[in-house]
Design an enzyme around this catalytic site. Structure first.
Site, PDB file in Angstrom:
ATOM      1  CE  LYS A 101      -5.779  14.087   0.358  1.00  0.00           C
ATOM      2  NZ  LYS A 101      -5.957  12.862  -0.463  1.00  0.00           N
ATOM      3  NE  ARG A 102      -2.686   7.911   6.443  1.00  0.00           N
ATOM      4  CZ  ARG A 102      -1.613   7.565   6.065  1.00  0.00           C
ATOM      5  NH1 ARG A 102      -0.636   7.653   6.939  1.00  0.00           N
ATOM      6  NH2 ARG A 102      -1.177   7.429   4.679  1.00  0.00           N
ATOM      7  CG  HIS A 117      -2.054  -0.971   1.235  1.00  0.00           C
ATOM      8  ND1 HIS A 117      -3.372  -0.737   0.654  1.00  0.00           N
ATOM      9  CD2 HIS A 117      -2.134  -2.364   1.574  1.00  0.00           C
ATOM     10  CE1 HIS A 117      -3.981  -1.631   0.569  1.00  0.00           C
ATOM     11  NE2 HIS A 117      -3.433  -2.702   1.074  1.00  0.00           N
ATOM     12  CE  LYS A 125      -2.018  10.592   2.783  1.00  0.00           C
ATOM     13  NZ  LYS A 125      -3.031   9.960   2.136  1.00  0.00           N
ATOM     14  CE  LYS A 176     -13.311   7.087   0.697  1.00  0.00           C
ATOM     15  NZ  LYS A 176     -12.713   7.476   2.165  1.00  0.00           N
ATOM     16  CB  THR A 236      -9.860   5.241  -1.343  1.00  0.00           C
ATOM     17  OG1 THR A 236      -9.650   5.671   0.022  1.00  0.00           O
ATOM     18  CG2 THR A 236      -9.103   3.971  -1.946  1.00  0.00           C
TER      19      THR A 236
HETATM   20  C1  PLP Z   1     -11.456   7.678   2.055  1.00  0.00           C
HETATM   21  C2  PLP Z   1     -10.774   7.811   3.474  1.00  0.00           C
HETATM   22  C3  PLP Z   1      -9.444   8.152   3.726  1.00  0.00           C
HETATM   23  C4  PLP Z   1      -8.397   7.883   2.711  1.00  0.00           C
HETATM   24  O1  PLP Z   1      -8.367   9.307   1.888  1.00  0.00           O
HETATM   25  P1  PLP Z   1      -7.164   9.606   1.120  1.00  0.00           P
HETATM   26  O2  PLP Z   1      -7.370  10.966   0.537  1.00  0.00           O
HETATM   27  O3  PLP Z   1      -7.063   8.597  -0.104  1.00  0.00           O
HETATM   28  O4  PLP Z   1      -5.811   9.406   1.791  1.00  0.00           O
HETATM   29  C5  PLP Z   1      -9.051   8.443   4.781  1.00  0.00           C
HETATM   30  N1  PLP Z   1      -9.981   8.734   6.154  1.00  0.00           N
HETATM   31  C6  PLP Z   1     -11.166   8.626   5.661  1.00  0.00           C
HETATM   32  C7  PLP Z   1     -12.147   8.725   7.006  1.00  0.00           C
HETATM   33  C8  PLP Z   1     -11.998   8.210   4.676  1.00  0.00           C
HETATM   34  O5  PLP Z   1     -13.358   7.895   4.521  1.00  0.00           O
END
Ligand code: PLP
Length: 623
Positions: free
Chosen positions: A352-353, A157, A358, A466, A462
């Site tokens: 995101k984290r 990952h 990032k 979304k 991911t």
């Molecule tokens: C989808 C999701 C992530 C992953 O987000 P990325 O932008 O792909 O890093 C992290 N936390 C939550 C709560 C999510 O729903």
């Protein structure tokens, strides 16, 4: 192996109903409980803490996911946790698939069970299965190895070397001495196998799973990603670009020797949660547009929306749905956080984290640059496009730079939101505790989504999927699944900026992370002004020391090249604002993002796993 202590693994089953499949799966999670009863005698002597010690030690194992590992105690707890989960699952699998059998024929194990190693965290399962087969069931090494390699596969990952776990052999030896012995056996067998294939000795050395200690008996490590790659049948990355980089860079030595092991499975997200449940208004409109709700179980049907992108009545309805979602989010955020949000602004989101790769810092510098422009008159406040910027992010507890970035974002929000000059033009909100609930409310309300990682660092992402599926447009780099999203929605419907992987590599080769960023700071006044404002205490009540570590990193190190990409980022933002001023054009682009993102369904991901890795085929729908 006679363990010095044991804990009880108690299963907790979550039901996972399939969508229209007639089936319900169970996700079995494990709780750690002590075998020792509560010690009443000790308690009655008023030694209350001692009375509960065994329970606390056991229950700590499953109390917290990813406990902080910056201390030796934390590292040991993580390894205990990893071992606990895989040991429980392996024993449970044997119990469930060979019920009541004292001498089960475990050579059939791989035809019943597949362990898909989700990152390196459960890789200790490989030596554990070997141990169970040999020490508990009496198989010889070669038979056990055959069963094990057919049972495991590994999904990688990341590309960040620090996220590919490397355990000190000493720690494994202290906690799991038999496993260390087995790992060393696997490592030796691997070296012999490589030599047998004629692999050069320097490459054999580079590929070692278990390394040797130095003359002081220190420094020996076990590389879990290498163990997973050798110990299983397939290795996959989670987006096309990521899988290519895995083969060509991170695990290049391995792909040279075992080219057929390497596969790609691009990630996906579930349309039931991330479209139907979180965006009921858009879902109703999609169903109306397609004349069926079958898209919820076959997301590629969204393609049927493409012609509707040229139907002004539909595009108008689509824009109205986004408007209603924004109004709903304004209410939600008012209730939950007390925010006062102006819905007549562009909703611009980065959730995101928190991680330097990032580049949340690049986003906050863009906000600061806009703020500076409002204050010093280089931006015409009457003509500027009003924006509300949303941040959502959690930091790992031991990650100091990430925590400082969170503090900076909060302080920028405080200053900007309280400055009358910004009223109605620029606002920043950072709701705490980014989680699924917030994601489900914020994503459908977002106009512009930020996917601005340094090229080559985000494995897939991911979040990007979304947002595209919920009618947000993306500003992003050529990284992770952004590449595939852009290919599908069309380059003209995606705001691309920044360096490519090759350009990033070239800059590193020129020594960028040893002072190369300063040139970019000096040459773009938008960047210089923003960085200087952080340095001069504008967001820390005049205290220049608070953000010194951040500023210092930006100007001397900047490993993830936020400075180098900043100008290109500011330029694309101007183009984005231009586009947003034409609401029908924007909404049409958003419709095309939804229509072309059906590929990013987790149903398709799972089909790819079935097809490329598990080779089992799908179960038929149950009656
Ligand atoms: C989808 C999701 C992530 C992953 O987000 P990325 O932008 O792909 O890093 C992290 N936390 C939550 C709560 C999510 O729903």
């Amino acid at each position: 192996w006679k363990p010095a202590w044991s804990v009880r693994a108690v299963p907790v089953d979550y039901m996972v109903p399939g969508y229209n499949s007639g089936r319900v799966n169970t996700l079995r999670l494990w709780t750690a409980k002590s075998y020792d009863e509560f010690d009443l005698l000790t308690f009655n002597k008023s030694e209350y803490l001692d009375a509960v010690k065994p329970q606390v030690a056991a229950e700590n194992i499953s109390k917290i996911l990813y406990p902080e590992d910056s201390t030796p105690e934390g590292k040991a707890l993580r390894l205990e946790q990893q071992y606990f989960f895989v040991a429980a699952s392996i024993h449970d699998a044997i119990r469930v698939f060979y019920p009541g059998q004292d001498k089960p024929d475990l050579t059939t194990f791989p035809s019943k069970i597949n362990f898909q190693l989700n990152d390196t965290h459960p890789v200790i399962g490989i030596p554990e299965l070997m141990r169970v087969l040999m020490d508990e069931y009496g198989y010889d090494w070669n038979t056990a190895w055959g069963i094990t390699t057919k049972t495991f596969n590994y999904t990688c990952h990341t590309l960040l070397p620090e996220a590919l776990e490397v355990w000190p052999a000493k720690l494994i030896g202290e906690l799991l001495p038999r496993h260390l012995e087995i790992i060393q056996g696997i490592s030796e067998q691997f070296r012999n196998e490589l030599r047998g294939k004629g692999v050069a000795e320097d490459q054999v050395e580079r590929m070692r799973i278990a390394t040797d200690a130095d003359e002081n008996g220190e420094g020996a490590v076990v590389r879990m990603a290498y163990l997973a790659t050798y110990g299983g049948s397939y290795v996959n990355g989670v987006a096309e670009l990521h899988s290519e980089l895995l083969k060509d860079v991170t695990l290049k030595d391995f792909s040279n020797v075992y080219p057929d092991k390497f596969k790609n499975v691009t990630n996906g997200v579930t349309p039931r949660r991330f479209v139907r449940l979180s965006n009921p208004r858009m879902s109703a409109l999609i169903t109306e547009g397609l004349g069926t709700d079958a898209w919820q179980g076959d997301l590629e049907l969204l393609e049927g929306l493409k012609p509707l992108a040229d139907d002004p009545a539909f595009v108008k309805k689509f824009a109205e749905v986004k408007k209603q979602n924004k109004l709903a989010f304004v209410d939600f955020a008012k209730q939950k956080y007390g925010f006062e949000i102006n819905p007549d602004t562009m909703f611009n989101t980065i959730v995101k984290r928190l991680h330097e790769y990032k580049r949340q810092s690049m986003k906050i510098l863009q906000v600061i640059s806009t703020y500076a422009g409002i204050k010093n008159g280089t931006i015409d406040v009457d003509k500027m496009l009003p924006r509300t910027v949303f941040f959502g992010a959690k930091s790992a507890p031991g990650y100091a730079m990430a925590k400082l970035t969170i503090q900076l974002i909060n302080n920028v929000a405080r200053v900007v939101n309280n400055d009358p000059a910004c009223k109605g033009k620029l606002a920043v909100f950072f709701p705490e505790n980014y989680n699924i609930e917030l994601a489900m409310n914020l994503i459908p309300a977002t106009d512009l989504d930020e996917q601005i990682s340094q090229a080559g660092k985000e494995a897939s992402g991911t979040g990007n999927m979304k947002f595209a599926l919920n009618g947000a447009l993306t500003v992003g780099t050529l990284d992770g699944a952004n590449v595939e999203i852009r290919e599908r929605v069309g380059a003209e419907n995606f705001f691309l900026f920044g360096m490519t992987v090759d350009e990033v590599e070239k800059l590193y080769a020129e020594g960028y992370d040893h002072g190369g960023s300063r040139k970019y700071y000096e040459s773009d006044p938008r960047l210089k002004t923003a960085v200087d404002m952080v340095a001069d205490g504008t967001f820390s009540n005049g205290d220049k020391s608070v953000y010194e570590p951040l500023v210092n990193d930006w100007l001397t190190h900047d490993y993830f090249m936020a400075m180098a990409d900043f100008s290109s980022y500011m330029d694309i933002q101007a183009q984005i604002e231009e586009t947003y001023r034409d609401p029908m054009k924007w909404a049409r682009m958003a419709v095309l993002n939804v229509a072309n993102s059906g590929y990013f369904s987790s149903d398709r991901s799972i089909e790819d796993y079935l097809d490329r890795i598990w080779h089992t085929g799908a179960l038929p729908t149950a009656e």
